[in-house]
Design a protein around this motif. Structure first.
Motif, PDB file in Angstrom:
ATOM      1  N   VAL A 194       0.816  -0.935  -0.106  1.00 12.77           N
ATOM      2  CA  VAL A 194      -0.053   0.047   0.192  1.00 12.77           C
ATOM      3  C   VAL A 194       1.002   1.180  -0.052  1.00 12.77           C
ATOM      4  O   VAL A 194       0.639   2.094  -0.646  1.00 12.77           O
ATOM      5  CB  VAL A 194      -0.932  -0.039   1.178  1.00 12.77           C
ATOM      6  N   ARG A 195       1.726   1.247   1.021  1.00  7.57           N
ATOM      7  CA  ARG A 195       2.751   2.396   0.641  1.00  7.57           C
ATOM      8  C   ARG A 195       3.500   2.577  -0.378  1.00  7.57           C
ATOM      9  O   ARG A 195       3.535   4.004  -0.864  1.00  7.57           O
ATOM     10  CB  ARG A 195       3.685   2.338   1.810  1.00  7.57           C
ATOM     11  N   THR A 196       3.951   1.548  -1.041  1.00 14.34           N
ATOM     12  CA  THR A 196       4.600   1.772  -2.394  1.00 14.34           C
ATOM     13  C   THR A 196       3.631   2.219  -3.543  1.00 14.34           C
ATOM     14  O   THR A 196       3.948   3.017  -4.399  1.00 14.34           O
ATOM     15  CB  THR A 196       5.152   0.459  -2.643  1.00 14.34           C
ATOM     16  N   ALA A 197       2.518   1.488  -3.325  1.00 17.20           N
ATOM     17  CA  ALA A 197       1.404   2.046  -4.488  1.00 17.20           C
ATOM     18  C   ALA A 197       1.278   3.483  -4.247  1.00 17.20           C
ATOM     19  O   ALA A 197       0.731   4.123  -5.286  1.00 17.20           O
ATOM     20  CB  ALA A 197       0.167   1.078  -4.421  1.00 17.20           C
ATOM     21  N   LYS A 198       0.960   3.789  -3.176  1.00 13.80           N
ATOM     22  CA  LYS A 198       0.578   5.314  -3.013  1.00 13.80           C
ATOM     23  C   LYS A 198       1.581   6.431  -3.648  1.00 13.80           C
ATOM     24  O   LYS A 198       1.517   7.105  -4.201  1.00 13.80           O
ATOM     25  CB  LYS A 198       0.494   5.498  -1.641  1.00 13.80           C
ATOM     26  N   PHE A 199       2.960   5.860  -3.318  1.00 14.65           N
ATOM     27  CA  PHE A 199       4.120   6.485  -4.035  1.00 14.65           C
ATOM     28  C   PHE A 199       4.033   6.481  -5.412  1.00 14.65           C
ATOM     29  O   PHE A 199       4.345   7.720  -5.961  1.00 14.65           O
ATOM     30  CB  PHE A 199       5.303   5.894  -3.428  1.00 14.65           C
ATOM     31  N   LEU A 200       3.625   5.501  -6.008  1.00 10.77           N
ATOM     32  CA  LEU A 200       3.336   5.410  -7.508  1.00 10.77           C
ATOM     33  C   LEU A 200       2.259   6.173  -8.038  1.00 10.77           C
ATOM     34  O   LEU A 200       2.057   6.231  -9.206  1.00 10.77           O
ATOM     35  CB  LEU A 200       3.385   4.119  -7.768  1.00 10.77           C
ATOM     36  N   GLY A 201       1.193   6.768  -7.030  1.00  8.24           N
ATOM     37  CA  GLY A 201       0.113   7.466  -7.502  1.00  8.24           C
ATOM     38  C   GLY A 201      -1.029   6.720  -7.681  1.00  8.24           C
ATOM     39  O   GLY A 201      -1.878   7.222  -8.403  1.00  8.24           O
ATOM     40  N   TYR A 202      -1.121   5.503  -7.110  1.00  7.70           N
ATOM     41  CA  TYR A 202      -2.581   4.606  -7.266  1.00  7.70           C
ATOM     42  C   TYR A 202      -3.501   5.184  -6.233  1.00  7.70           C
ATOM     43  O   TYR A 202      -3.217   5.684  -5.044  1.00  7.70           O
ATOM     44  CB  TYR A 202      -2.162   3.355  -6.906  1.00  7.70           C
ATOM     45  N   HIS A 203      -4.783   5.046  -6.387  1.00 10.71           N
ATOM     46  CA  HIS A 203      -5.720   4.813  -5.352  1.00 10.71           C
ATOM     47  C   HIS A 203      -6.009   3.729  -4.922  1.00 10.71           C
ATOM     48  O   HIS A 203      -6.452   2.802  -5.656  1.00 10.71           O
ATOM     49  CB  HIS A 203      -7.068   5.440  -6.265  1.00 10.71           C
ATOM     50  N   VAL A 204      -5.607   3.183  -3.638  1.00  9.93           N
ATOM     51  CA  VAL A 204      -5.403   2.080  -3.173  1.00  9.93           C
ATOM     52  C   VAL A 204      -6.641   1.785  -2.207  1.00  9.93           C
ATOM     53  O   VAL A 204      -6.931   2.292  -1.326  1.00  9.93           O
ATOM     54  CB  VAL A 204      -4.116   1.743  -2.413  1.00  9.93           C
ATOM     55  N   THR A 205      -7.036   0.511  -2.368  1.00 10.96           N
ATOM     56  CA  THR A 205      -8.258  -0.149  -1.730  1.00 10.96           C
ATOM     57  C   THR A 205      -7.737  -1.544  -1.231  1.00 10.96           C
ATOM     58  O   THR A 205      -6.940  -2.359  -1.777  1.00 10.96           O
ATOM     59  CB  THR A 205      -9.209  -0.533  -2.573  1.00 10.96           C
ATOM     60  N   VAL A 206      -7.855  -1.777   0.166  1.00  8.21           N
ATOM     61  CA  VAL A 206      -7.472  -2.893   0.521  1.00  8.21           C
ATOM     62  C   VAL A 206      -8.767  -3.872   1.098  1.00  8.21           C
ATOM     63  O   VAL A 206      -9.553  -3.051   1.624  1.00  8.21           O
ATOM     64  CB  VAL A 206      -6.700  -2.920   1.975  1.00  8.21           C
ATOM     65  N   CYS A 207      -8.795  -5.039   0.810  1.00  3.65           N
ATOM     66  CA  CYS A 207     -10.068  -5.833   1.004  1.00  3.65           C
ATOM     67  C   CYS A 207      -9.607  -7.227   1.478  1.00  3.65           C
ATOM     68  O   CYS A 207      -8.560  -7.835   1.074  1.00  3.65           O
ATOM     69  CB  CYS A 207     -10.633  -6.239  -0.576  1.00  3.65           C
ATOM     70  N   ASP A 208     -10.184  -7.518   2.673  1.00  5.93           N
ATOM     71  CA  ASP A 208      -9.972  -8.602   3.487  1.00  5.93           C
ATOM     72  C   ASP A 208     -11.385  -9.195   3.985  1.00  5.93           C
ATOM     73  O   ASP A 208     -12.095  -8.194   4.692  1.00  5.93           O
ATOM     74  CB  ASP A 208      -9.282  -8.646   4.495  1.00  5.93           C
ATOM     75  N   ALA A 209     -11.687 -10.315   4.169  1.00  5.88           N
ATOM     76  CA  ALA A 209     -12.958 -10.785   4.820  1.00  5.88           C
ATOM     77  C   ALA A 209     -13.092 -10.613   6.447  1.00  5.88           C
ATOM     78  O   ALA A 209     -14.081 -10.788   7.068  1.00  5.88           O
ATOM     79  CB  ALA A 209     -13.407 -12.218   4.415  1.00  5.88           C
ATOM     80  N   ARG A 210     -11.740 -10.481   7.100  1.00  7.95           N
ATOM     81  CA  ARG A 210     -11.431 -10.484   8.279  1.00  7.95           C
ATOM     82  C   ARG A 210     -11.254  -9.270   8.940  1.00  7.95           C
ATOM     83  O   ARG A 210     -10.543  -8.410   8.688  1.00  7.95           O
ATOM     84  CB  ARG A 210     -10.262 -11.300   8.566  1.00  7.95           C
ATOM     85  N   PRO A 211     -12.598  -8.815   9.703  1.00  4.88           N
ATOM     86  CA  PRO A 211     -12.467  -7.313  10.136  1.00  4.88           C
ATOM     87  C   PRO A 211     -11.536  -7.250  11.096  1.00  4.88           C
ATOM     88  O   PRO A 211     -10.921  -5.844  11.221  1.00  4.88           O
ATOM     89  CB  PRO A 211     -14.037  -7.022  10.858  1.00  4.88           C
ATOM     90  N   VAL A 212     -10.900  -8.098  11.688  1.00  4.90           N
ATOM     91  CA  VAL A 212      -9.823  -7.845  12.865  1.00  4.90           C
ATOM     92  C   VAL A 212      -8.523  -7.483  12.354  1.00  4.90           C
ATOM     93  O   VAL A 212      -7.939  -6.949  12.888  1.00  4.90           O
ATOM     94  CB  VAL A 212      -9.528  -9.085  13.753  1.00  4.90           C
ATOM     95  N   PHE A 213      -8.484  -7.668  10.816  1.00  3.54           N
ATOM     96  CA  PHE A 213      -7.048  -7.342  10.168  1.00  3.54           C
ATOM     97  C   PHE A 213      -7.354  -6.308   9.237  1.00  3.54           C
ATOM     98  O   PHE A 213      -6.562  -5.409   8.901  1.00  3.54           O
ATOM     99  CB  PHE A 213      -6.620  -8.616   9.476  1.00  3.54           C
ATOM    100  N   ALA A 214      -8.430  -6.195   8.716  1.00  5.14           N
ATOM    101  CA  ALA A 214      -8.901  -4.978   7.671  1.00  5.14           C
ATOM    102  C   ALA A 214      -9.264  -3.848   8.524  1.00  5.14           C
ATOM    103  O   ALA A 214     -10.203  -3.523   8.592  1.00  5.14           O
ATOM    104  CB  ALA A 214      -9.836  -5.296   6.803  1.00  5.14           C
ATOM    105  N   THR A 215      -8.232  -2.997   8.992  1.00  5.90           N
ATOM    106  CA  THR A 215      -8.587  -1.947   9.878  1.00  5.90           C
ATOM    107  C   THR A 215      -7.655  -0.724   9.444  1.00  5.90           C
ATOM    108  O   THR A 215      -6.451  -0.898   8.718  1.00  5.90           O
ATOM    109  CB  THR A 215      -7.850  -2.061  11.531  1.00  5.90           C
ATOM    110  N   ARG A 216      -8.113   0.317  10.012  1.00  4.89           N
ATOM    111  CA  ARG A 216      -7.596   1.637   9.514  1.00  4.89           C
ATOM    112  C   ARG A 216      -6.148   1.873  10.106  1.00  4.89           C
ATOM    113  O   ARG A 216      -5.188   2.363   9.533  1.00  4.89           O
ATOM    114  CB  ARG A 216      -8.449   3.022  10.072  1.00  4.89           C
ATOM    115  N   ALA A 217      -5.970   1.199  11.375  1.00  2.00           N
ATOM    116  CA  ALA A 217      -4.944   1.282  12.142  1.00  2.00           C
ATOM    117  C   ALA A 217      -3.778   0.345  11.451  1.00  2.00           C
ATOM    118  O   ALA A 217      -2.313   0.914  11.391  1.00  2.00           O
ATOM    119  CB  ALA A 217      -5.115   0.497  13.684  1.00  2.00           C
ATOM    120  N   ARG A 218      -4.039  -0.605  10.755  1.00  2.00           N
ATOM    121  CA  ARG A 218      -2.925  -1.335  10.026  1.00  2.00           C
ATOM    122  C   ARG A 218      -2.847  -0.710   8.682  1.00  2.00           C
ATOM    123  O   ARG A 218      -1.694  -1.031   8.271  1.00  2.00           O
ATOM    124  CB  ARG A 218      -3.450  -2.559  10.078  1.00  2.00           C
TER     125      ARG A 218
END
Length: 392
Positions: A226-250
């Protein structure tokens, strides 16, 4: 010009006069592509670059002169072996630069201001300018929107503007920057031909929203990607079925975080020919239904993480699900180039490198000792080489 939209839009909103030098043509091993720009305001402040340093001082002077006299000029920079002190490109390439003053008294200021504002907001729009033609038309501009509406004018008959809008929309739809020739009366000229007498060369800059990268799998490797993709200018979405891992803190840098089954989210979200899909879950219950959908979409890149054994097992399951060999051939797996990566950050770099190579037509091989072109055109061919898009 539009590659400096954020800062130039602020200058325009504050009423500053400025001049912009835009690369409108390249040949050989030129360091910056068409659309690269250097701008100078009335205070002498400079932003951007057209050559990486080779001719910046000369271009700065051209901008300063344009601010004084209000004239749009086109300048050629090349390499002269006969004069070691001449202003030119040490790489041996050539640049064609269009220098446009954007002053308060300029008739086209509103068009440029509107184009900069649209680009700064991330809206799709194209700015078409006369890059070669009669002096009185040089720099005349049109702002074209995706629906075909437009503002400004090229200073010729209505048919000229209509033809320019049609051709510019084709470039905008593809998200490309490029040139085309048109007669002063408005008829389209032969593709790739040099502008002749009575013909105009129009340079079109396309501004489109950032391309999407969707990262499936909320793991440490995903956070680095995600950090690398933002540097390259992408609009980045993270998707995961597990709410404990797919968090803004991570994933604080991600634009969007989605808690859903990956294949279900992919089926309902918007993708296009610039979208990149990175599957990092390496879990068959997620991967197989996700890739079954992904490999049938007209996206730019589909890659999946996993060992070679995981890759073979996954391919077998995808064949059982009905995917053809042609569809499977689109899968980049194991994802990434062979950099010897170990850490999540190194792995993210190897994945990003493969995505760049795939999208730009690169080989992924070291440039040392190779004969592959260093600078490539937008279609992956050598810039200025055979078959490259026409840039006058």
């Amino acid at each position: 010009m539009l590659d400096l939209a954020d800062e130039l839009n602020r200058w325009a909103e504050r009423g500053r006069d400025f001049a912009v030098a835009t690369v409108v043509g390249v040949g050989g091993s030129a360091p910056r592509p068409p659309g690269a720009a250097l701008a100078v305001d009335g205070r002498g402040t400079a932003i951007g670059s057209v050559s990486g340093g080779c001719v910046e001082a000369a271009v700065y002077d051209l901008c300063a002169q344009a601010l004084q006299d209000g004239k749009t000029v086109r300048e050629h920079f090349g390499y002269s072996a006969e004069d070691a002190f001449a202003v030119g490109l040490t790489c041996g390439g050539t640049l064609e630069v269009l220098v446009t003053p954007v002053r308060a008294d300029a008739p086209g200021r509103q068009v440029f201001a509107a184009a900069l504002s649209a680009a700064a907001r991330g809206e799709a729009a194209a700015l078409a300018r006369v890059a070669r033609g009669p002096a009185e038309l040089l720099g005349r501009a049109l702002l074209i929107h995706p629906d075909g509406s437009y503002g400004g004018g090229l200073g010729g008959p209505p048919e000229l503007d209509r033809t320019a809008v049609g051709e510019s929309r084709a470039l905008l739809d593809a998200g490309r920057t490029g040139t085309f020739q048109v007669s002063a009366s408005g008829s389209r000229c032969e593709t790739g031909a040099e502008a002749g007498a009575g013909e105009l060369t129009l340079f079109v800059e396309s501004s489109v929203p950032p391309p999407r990268m969707i990262v499936f799998g909320a793991i440490d490797f995903a956070a680095a990607l995600v950090r690398t993709a933002k540097f390259l200018g992408y609009h980045v979405t993270v998707c995961d079925a597990r709410p404990v891992f797919a968090t803004r803190a991570r994933f604080p840098e991600a634009d969007d975080i989605v808690v859903d089954w990956p294949h279900r989210y992919l089926q309902r979200t918007a993708t296009d020919a610039r979208t990149v899909l990175c599957v990092l879950t390496h879990d068959a219950k997620f991967d197989v239904p996700l890739l079954e959908t992904a490999l049938r979409l007209p996206v730019a890149f589909v890659g999946a993480m996993g060992s070679r054994r995981t890759h073979e097992d996954r391919n077998d399951k995808l064949r059982e699900a009905g995917l053809t060999e042609s569809e499977l051939s689109r899968l980049h797996s194991p994802i990434g180039l062979d950099l010897g990566a170990r850490t999540p950050e190194e792995t993210a770099l190897s994945i990003a490198a493969e995505i760049v190579a795939a999208r730009q037509g690169g080989t992924g091989l070291p440039l040392t000792g190779s004969r592959t072109p260093i600078h490539r055109a937008a279609d992956g061919r050598a810039a200025g080489g055979p078959g490259a898009p026409a840039v006058a």
